[in-house]
Design a protein around this motif. Structure first.
Motif, PDB file in Angstrom:
ATOM      1  N   VAL A  66     -61.140 -58.770  74.713  1.00  0.00           N
ATOM      2  CA  VAL A  66     -62.429 -58.362  75.137  1.00  0.00           C
ATOM      3  C   VAL A  66     -62.310 -58.496  77.128  1.00  0.00           C
ATOM      4  CG1 VAL A  66     -64.595 -59.364  75.795  1.00  0.00           C
ATOM      5  CG2 VAL A  66     -63.428 -59.996  73.625  1.00  0.00           C
ATOM      6  N   SER A  67     -61.661 -58.649  77.317  1.00  0.00           N
ATOM      7  CA  SER A  67     -60.975 -58.753  78.545  1.00  0.00           C
ATOM      8  C   SER A  67     -60.786 -56.530  78.882  1.00  0.00           C
ATOM      9  CB  SER A  67     -60.416 -59.725  79.441  1.00  0.00           C
ATOM     10  OG  SER A  67     -59.350 -59.487  78.808  1.00  0.00           O
ATOM     11  N   ALA A  68     -59.952 -56.558  77.859  1.00  0.00           N
ATOM     12  CA  ALA A  68     -59.569 -55.354  78.402  1.00  0.00           C
ATOM     13  C   ALA A  68     -60.484 -53.838  77.685  1.00  0.00           C
ATOM     14  CB  ALA A  68     -58.208 -54.798  77.001  1.00  0.00           C
ATOM     15  N   LEU A  69     -61.537 -54.391  77.095  1.00  0.00           N
ATOM     16  CA  LEU A  69     -62.940 -53.803  76.492  1.00  0.00           C
ATOM     17  C   LEU A  69     -63.876 -53.740  78.264  1.00  0.00           C
ATOM     18  CD1 LEU A  69     -64.045 -54.209  73.232  1.00  0.00           C
ATOM     19  CD2 LEU A  69     -62.255 -52.099  74.234  1.00  0.00           C
ATOM     20  N   VAL A  70     -63.715 -54.666  78.701  1.00  0.00           N
ATOM     21  CA  VAL A  70     -64.424 -54.333  79.577  1.00  0.00           C
ATOM     22  C   VAL A  70     -63.949 -54.467  81.179  1.00  0.00           C
ATOM     23  CG1 VAL A  70     -65.379 -56.530  81.613  1.00  0.00           C
ATOM     24  CG2 VAL A  70     -65.881 -56.987  79.064  1.00  0.00           C
ATOM     25  N   ALA A  71     -62.635 -54.227  81.345  1.00  0.00           N
ATOM     26  CA  ALA A  71     -61.865 -53.580  82.105  1.00  0.00           C
ATOM     27  C   ALA A  71     -61.997 -51.871  82.392  1.00  0.00           C
ATOM     28  CB  ALA A  71     -60.464 -54.591  82.464  1.00  0.00           C
ATOM     29  N   HIS A  72     -62.070 -51.582  81.078  1.00  0.00           N
ATOM     30  CA  HIS A  72     -62.304 -50.000  81.103  1.00  0.00           C
ATOM     31  C   HIS A  72     -63.288 -49.539  81.237  1.00  0.00           C
ATOM     32  CE1 HIS A  72     -57.713 -50.933  79.434  1.00  0.00           C
ATOM     33  NE2 HIS A  72     -57.485 -49.734  80.548  1.00  0.00           N
ATOM     34  N   GLY A  73     -64.459 -50.418  80.976  1.00  0.00           N
ATOM     35  CA  GLY A  73     -65.783 -49.815  81.683  1.00  0.00           C
ATOM     36  C   GLY A  73     -66.443 -49.732  80.494  1.00  0.00           C
ATOM     37  N   PHE A  74     -66.344 -50.448  79.394  1.00  0.00           N
ATOM     38  CA  PHE A  74     -67.182 -50.380  77.992  1.00  0.00           C
ATOM     39  C   PHE A  74     -67.508 -50.898  77.894  1.00  0.00           C
ATOM     40  CE2 PHE A  74     -62.884 -48.179  76.485  1.00  0.00           C
ATOM     41  CZ  PHE A  74     -63.192 -46.988  76.787  1.00  0.00           C
ATOM     42  N   GLY A  75     -68.288 -51.812  78.523  1.00  0.00           N
ATOM     43  CA  GLY A  75     -69.425 -53.003  78.456  1.00  0.00           C
ATOM     44  C   GLY A  75     -68.796 -54.001  79.544  1.00  0.00           C
ATOM     45  N   VAL A  76     -70.157 -55.133  78.702  1.00  0.00           N
ATOM     46  CA  VAL A  76     -69.892 -56.687  79.880  1.00  0.00           C
ATOM     47  C   VAL A  76     -69.732 -57.098  78.761  1.00  0.00           C
ATOM     48  CG1 VAL A  76     -71.382 -55.792  81.841  1.00  0.00           C
ATOM     49  CG2 VAL A  76     -72.780 -56.935  80.225  1.00  0.00           C
ATOM     50  N   GLY A  77     -69.763 -58.759  78.916  1.00  0.00           N
ATOM     51  CA  GLY A  77     -69.750 -59.470  77.509  1.00  0.00           C
ATOM     52  C   GLY A  77     -69.878 -61.088  78.993  1.00  0.00           C
ATOM     53  N   LEU A  78     -69.680 -61.987  77.704  1.00  0.00           N
ATOM     54  CA  LEU A  78     -70.088 -63.368  78.387  1.00  0.00           C
ATOM     55  C   LEU A  78     -68.789 -64.290  77.640  1.00  0.00           C
ATOM     56  CD1 LEU A  78     -73.039 -65.349  77.387  1.00  0.00           C
ATOM     57  CD2 LEU A  78     -72.822 -64.360  79.311  1.00  0.00           C
ATOM     58  N   VAL A  79     -68.103 -65.726  78.728  1.00  0.00           N
ATOM     59  CA  VAL A  79     -66.926 -65.443  78.174  1.00  0.00           C
ATOM     60  C   VAL A  79     -67.086 -67.251  78.792  1.00  0.00           C
ATOM     61  CG1 VAL A  79     -65.332 -63.498  78.098  1.00  0.00           C
ATOM     62  CG2 VAL A  79     -65.704 -64.578  80.384  1.00  0.00           C
ATOM     63  N   PRO A  80     -66.698 -67.874  78.026  1.00  0.00           N
ATOM     64  CA  PRO A  80     -66.265 -69.657  78.455  1.00  0.00           C
ATOM     65  C   PRO A  80     -65.560 -69.189  79.519  1.00  0.00           C
ATOM     66  CG  PRO A  80     -66.321 -69.366  76.066  1.00  0.00           C
ATOM     67  CD  PRO A  80     -65.815 -67.769  76.826  1.00  0.00           C
ATOM     68  N   ARG A  81     -66.127 -70.754  80.515  1.00  0.00           N
ATOM     69  CA  ARG A  81     -65.332 -70.939  81.837  1.00  0.00           C
ATOM     70  C   ARG A  81     -64.257 -71.450  81.633  1.00  0.00           C
ATOM     71  NH1 ARG A  81     -67.564 -72.381  85.894  1.00  0.00           N
ATOM     72  NH2 ARG A  81     -69.303 -71.476  85.285  1.00  0.00           N
ATOM     73  N   LEU A  82     -63.861 -72.287  80.275  1.00  0.00           N
ATOM     74  CA  LEU A  82     -62.228 -72.362  80.090  1.00  0.00           C
ATOM     75  C   LEU A  82     -61.356 -70.766  79.474  1.00  0.00           C
ATOM     76  CD1 LEU A  82     -62.875 -76.317  78.615  1.00  0.00           C
ATOM     77  CD2 LEU A  82     -62.397 -75.085  81.250  1.00  0.00           C
ATOM     78  N   ALA A  83     -62.545 -69.858  78.673  1.00  0.00           N
ATOM     79  CA  ALA A  83     -61.432 -69.398  78.200  1.00  0.00           C
ATOM     80  C   ALA A  83     -60.263 -68.397  78.979  1.00  0.00           C
ATOM     81  CB  ALA A  83     -62.209 -67.966  77.792  1.00  0.00           C
ATOM     82  N   PRO A  84     -58.900 -67.887  78.502  1.00  0.00           N
ATOM     83  CA  PRO A  84     -58.280 -67.178  79.920  1.00  0.00           C
ATOM     84  C   PRO A  84     -57.849 -66.394  79.407  1.00  0.00           C
ATOM     85  CG  PRO A  84     -56.785 -68.471  77.859  1.00  0.00           C
ATOM     86  CD  PRO A  84     -59.006 -69.441  77.194  1.00  0.00           C
ATOM     87  N   LEU A  85     -57.949 -65.316  80.846  1.00  0.00           N
ATOM     88  CA  LEU A  85     -58.010 -64.433  80.939  1.00  0.00           C
ATOM     89  C   LEU A  85     -56.533 -64.056  81.338  1.00  0.00           C
ATOM     90  CD1 LEU A  85     -61.609 -63.485  81.615  1.00  0.00           C
ATOM     91  CD2 LEU A  85     -60.687 -63.073  79.462  1.00  0.00           C
ATOM     92  N   PRO A  86     -55.882 -62.922  81.173  1.00  0.00           N
ATOM     93  CA  PRO A  86     -54.781 -61.631  81.044  1.00  0.00           C
ATOM     94  C   PRO A  86     -54.806 -62.060  82.934  1.00  0.00           C
ATOM     95  CG  PRO A  86     -55.231 -60.652  79.744  1.00  0.00           C
ATOM     96  CD  PRO A  86     -56.534 -61.965  79.960  1.00  0.00           C
ATOM     97  N   PRO A  87     -54.513 -62.522  83.851  1.00  0.00           N
ATOM     98  CA  PRO A  87     -54.325 -61.787  85.611  1.00  0.00           C
ATOM     99  C   PRO A  87     -54.609 -60.732  86.155  1.00  0.00           C
ATOM    100  CG  PRO A  87     -51.859 -62.947  84.985  1.00  0.00           C
ATOM    101  CD  PRO A  87     -52.849 -63.060  83.453  1.00  0.00           C
ATOM    102  N   ASP A  88     -55.478 -61.327  86.743  1.00  0.00           N
ATOM    103  CA  ASP A  88     -55.435 -58.900  87.335  1.00  0.00           C
ATOM    104  C   ASP A  88     -55.563 -58.156  86.478  1.00  0.00           C
ATOM    105  OD1 ASP A  88     -54.877 -60.232  90.596  1.00  0.00           O
ATOM    106  OD2 ASP A  88     -52.437 -59.951  89.405  1.00  0.00           O
ATOM    107  N   ASP A  89     -57.077 -58.991  85.070  1.00  0.00           N
ATOM    108  CA  ASP A  89     -57.019 -57.735  84.380  1.00  0.00           C
ATOM    109  C   ASP A  89     -58.073 -56.441  84.449  1.00  0.00           C
ATOM    110  OD1 ASP A  89     -59.425 -59.075  84.458  1.00  0.00           O
ATOM    111  OD2 ASP A  89     -59.047 -59.973  82.389  1.00  0.00           O
ATOM    112  N   GLY A  90     -57.964 -56.597  86.100  1.00  0.00           N
ATOM    113  CA  GLY A  90     -59.596 -55.801  86.062  1.00  0.00           C
ATOM    114  C   GLY A  90     -60.877 -55.728  86.037  1.00  0.00           C
ATOM    115  N   THR A  91     -61.266 -57.268  85.514  1.00  0.00           N
ATOM    116  CA  THR A  91     -62.320 -57.636  85.043  1.00  0.00           C
ATOM    117  C   THR A  91     -62.833 -58.957  86.588  1.00  0.00           C
ATOM    118  OG1 THR A  91     -61.435 -59.768  84.401  1.00  0.00           O
ATOM    119  CG2 THR A  91     -62.351 -57.725  82.684  1.00  0.00           C
ATOM    120  N   VAL A  92     -64.019 -59.156  86.770  1.00  0.00           N
ATOM    121  CA  VAL A  92     -64.493 -60.113  87.491  1.00  0.00           C
ATOM    122  C   VAL A  92     -65.681 -60.968  86.823  1.00  0.00           C
ATOM    123  CG1 VAL A  92     -66.039 -60.591  89.348  1.00  0.00           C
ATOM    124  CG2 VAL A  92     -64.188 -58.186  89.672  1.00  0.00           C
ATOM    125  N   ARG A  93     -65.036 -62.335  86.299  1.00  0.00           N
ATOM    126  CA  ARG A  93     -65.865 -63.626  85.943  1.00  0.00           C
ATOM    127  C   ARG A  93     -67.243 -63.542  87.020  1.00  0.00           C
ATOM    128  NH1 ARG A  93     -63.790 -67.474  82.412  1.00  0.00           N
ATOM    129  NH2 ARG A  93     -61.960 -67.389  82.032  1.00  0.00           N
TER     130      ARG A  93
END
Length: 310
Positions: free
Chosen positions: A232-259
């Motif tokens: 999900v974060s990869a698709l968002v980082a590359h500009g393909f859309g936005v999404g909802l993520v739970p506060r506790l969901a781990p995302l890769p560091p410095d992955d090009g997205t902003v919560r």
């Protein structure tokens, strides 16, 4: 101490098919069928009726199950009372949990148990919310942590004891540099015109997204679908859309997205609950496991409140 065939009937009622019940109990389908035929013969009533690939429980089977649930709850309580005659805390407690709660709640709780009760053995397994009921009934887990849905035990299910652990906010995930990230927070309706990344295979998460967007006055335009949070974060980082993520969901560091924390009348929240077999909550290993979980949840809850005040 209780006829194991009653346990087989309980798991079959939960799973719906002989094959699924056998898998949950680590038995063969023929063994499950044989046990239930013998139980029906001994009780002198018909318990099952074939219905395509599944089986239907008869009214007599429902009567047996009602009494079996009471017997098993009483036995769990008896084990708790017997534990009072033993010194110290030993034994095993087995957790099953959805992935984000396993990382944020169960692992810290297990660390507490390791520190405070070194004689207690802890086992953890990552499982979907839908697995909670049959894992508990089959005694393959003692404490389940899951997201409530139509496929998890209802709050009034007399086979289980349940307690809320955490109300976890959802964040809007946008690409770095997106205009909705500039203000630091956003309203869900602000993303109405954006393309969305959906997660239909995560049924609880997907339904929460659809319901929340509907409450905010729009239907999300889902253009891509992904299951794992890193996808999900990869698709968002590359500009393909936005999404909802739970506060506790781990995302890769410095992955090009902003919560982006959400504000306003519609702030999606995911409920996390813990569940045990009814009557087992006073058994020392399980009681200590529940206490450690609640301690971990209080720590996270305090951190969330501090973040919201910033």
């Amino acid at each position: 101490m209780i006829d194991p065939r009653l346990q087989t009937l309980r798991v079959l009622a939960e799973r719906g098919t002989v094959t699924a019940a056998a898998e949950a109990l680590h038995l063969t389908p023929s063994t499950v069928s044989q046990q239930l035929r013998q139980l029906a013969r001994d009780l002198g009533v018909e318990l099952l009726q074939a219905q395509g690939r599944r089986v239907r429980l008869t009214p007599a089977a429902r009567t047996v199950l009602r009494h079996a649930d009471v017997l098993h709850a009483q036995w769990e309580e008896a084990r708790a009372e017997l534990a009072e005659h033993r010194e110290g805390t030993s034994g095993q407690v087995r957790f099953c949990s959805v992935s984000s709660a396993l990382a944020a709640l169960v692992a810290p709780a297990a660390a507490i148990l390791r520190r405070e009760h070194p004689r207690l053995t802890v086992h953890m397994s990552e499982r979907e919310s839908d697995d909670a009921a049959h894992l508990l009934l089959a005694r393959r887990a003692d404490i389940a942590v899951f997201i409530p849905s139509a496929h998890t035990p209802a709050p009034g299910d007399t086979r289980f004891g349940q307690w809320p652990l955490l109300a976890e906010p959802q964040d809007l995930l946008v690409p770095a540099g997106h205009h909705l990230a500039a203000a630091g927070t956003a309203r869900l309706a602000d993303a109405a015109g954006e393309p969305w990344i959906g997660s239909p295979d995560r049924s609880d998460q997907h339904q929460l997204m659809l319901a929340s967007c509907s409450a905010a006055g729009f239907a999300p335009q889902i253009v891509h679908e992904a299951y794992e949070w890193f996808a999900v974060s990869a698709l968002v980082a590359h500009g393909f859309g936005v999404g909802l993520v739970p506060r506790l969901a781990p995302l890769p560091p410095d992955d090009g997205t902003v919560r982006v924390p959400l504000r306003g009348e519609v702030v999606p929240v995911r409920r996390i609950v813990t569940c045990v077999r009814r009557g087992s909550e006073r058994q020392p290993p399980i009681a200590h496991g529940l206490a450690a979980l609640k301690d971990a949840a209080r720590t996270i809850g305090g951190d969330q409140h501090r973040d919201e005040r910033r």
